[in-house]
Scaffold this active site. Sequence first.
Site, short mmCIF file in Angstrom:
data_model
loop_
_atom_site.label_atom_id
_atom_site.label_comp_id
_atom_site.label_asym_id
_atom_site.label_seq_id
_atom_site.Cartn_x
_atom_site.Cartn_y
_atom_site.Cartn_z
N ASP A 229 21.30 53.15 -11.36
CA ASP A 229 21.30 51.95 -10.53
C ASP A 229 22.54 52.02 -9.64
OD1 ASP A 229 21.00 49.31 -9.60
OD2 ASP A 229 20.24 48.65 -11.55
N ASP B 191 20.57 48.75 -5.45
CA ASP B 191 20.76 47.30 -5.56
C ASP B 191 20.93 46.68 -4.16
OD1 ASP B 191 21.42 45.11 -7.55
OD2 ASP B 191 23.25 45.03 -6.35
N HIS C 101 15.49 42.30 -14.76
CA HIS C 101 16.59 41.60 -15.45
C HIS C 101 17.02 40.33 -14.71
CE1 HIS C 101 18.30 43.93 -12.27
NE2 HIS C 101 19.45 43.29 -12.39
N ASP C 102 16.46 40.07 -13.54
CA ASP C 102 16.80 38.86 -12.78
C ASP C 102 15.70 37.80 -12.84
OD1 ASP C 102 19.16 40.05 -11.84
OD2 ASP C 102 18.19 40.83 -10.03
#
Length: 546
Positions: free
Chosen positions: A98, A194, A310-311
């Site tokens: 990431d 990201d 994960h968000d």
Amino acid sequence: MNQQWWHSAVVYQVYPRSFCDSSGDGNGDLKGVISKLDYLEKLGIDLIWLSPVYLSPMKDNGYDIADYQAIDPRFGDMNDMRQLIHQAKQRNIGIMMDLVLNHTSDQHHWFKQAKQSRDNPYRDYYIWRDQTNQIRSIFSGPAWQYDPVTSQYYFHLFADAQPDLNWENPAVAKEIHQMISWWVEQGVAGFRLDVIDLIGKEIDQGITENGPRLHPLLQQMHQACFKGKKLVTVGETWGATPEIAKLYSDPRREELSMVFQFEHAALDWHPEHGKWQVQDFDLIALKKVLSKWQTAFDGDGWNALFWNNHDLPRIVSRWGNDGEYREASAKLFATLLHGMQGTPYIYQGEEIAMTNVQFAELSDYDDIEIKNSYQEKVVEQQSLSHQQFMQGVYQSARDNARTPMQWDNSDNAGFSCGQPWLKLNPNYQQINVANALANQHSVFYHYQRLIALRKSSKYSDTLVYGSYQLLLEEHSHIFAYIRQYKEQRLLIVANVSQQTQTLSLDFKLAEVVLDNLQPEDESKVGVDLAQLNLAPYQAIIYLLAD
Ligand code: TEU
């Protein structure tokens, strides 16, 4: 369309802090991930997207990087990382790192240097101004933080501990390219980038997303780091439309393999309060958005398919039913997604239908976004009451996805023998991997079947490359579409409701490929599509007759 290896791949996202703790310090770690590779191999995935494991003060759980080329001691060390890459490769699983390139941690040595004086060689690695403007941080408040040492403001689109890098400075691009190439040399299979749509910003014009310099910067990155290598790249792009997504993922433009678009993920957000006050689920709207994306590319781009990360809150709690129909509705959403064209992503725990959580106190939560938003909306603006905000947390907060992975019904769900960094969802006694593996009809095995169908079955080409056509567009409970490749046609039909639905479809049926409510060995029973009764949350893939 030029076929690529990642077109037929399935990706599994690991959020390392919450996955598996081998050391007992309450944080998941790399050795923990290694210990679960056999499990992931059994599921059938090809790639692991590993959320950040770099050195970090963890203000935003690793999305604040202090050193891109060091592993945070909570997660292990570089040796563990090499082991993970190696052990995964032995199981034909690649690791996607990431890359958080919009900002670093304020603990990165570049920023520590940059802060020292206005003429420090690293000063221009970040964005400094004498005056602020109206731009707001995504994590609440102004996007500017005053630094008394040099009497200027620095810019941060996320927390003030996450200063934005200055991509106008070619030295930044050069350093980042070297770092990415170093990871390529370590043998990783690709990268997730990201908030990549924020790097081409022009701050003085108030432009942060999709700025004019974005695509040239990505083309440079491709030339410097990705070109000619067997890599897969996926950008996180909250602001992408299909037109914009083509700019990133049209192979001729040499930027990224694909992007995550979030139109469907933000569909039920409130115009003013966003995720903190969600609106009713609207299946027709969801079908419209996803169908638009399914038909947008025609070879000039590629979809990344996901419900969870994960968000985001857990899909089974969000649009499914995490009570009576937890298993059926989780399998239904899995079927709908894995039936589509694109590369499917599974978020840890999704494959056992882990649910959202409801902690009593705000202090039970960890996420910086929750804390900052509470401060802004409840304390300062008083636009939401405490109760309203907690309701929003239960429905949408990021920590819903971040409670520790539920491996079994032992203490701490087998996640850790220490004190977990975030409380567990108490439902781990029932919902856990051990139970799922022991039951041939579990959600886990449904995912396993869906992956196997896409990867190695007589339906693979249709599932990967087939065209997409939505049926029953205005039906408020049925999501149905056809995938066609050459002569083969698959019908995916799902009842997204708690009532039985009866419908009549003008197709001749050849075979039931997969039915989420039927045990596998009975799934070849013929059904008359002229009078199709679908039970609550039933989802079926049919092969249609010529
Ligand atoms: O997320 C980008 C992002 O914009 C999210 O914070 C999103 O706006 C929010 O969840 C919706 O309410 C990425 C990462 O995935 C996230 O975990 C990081 O916190 C963020 O970037 C900063 O790096």
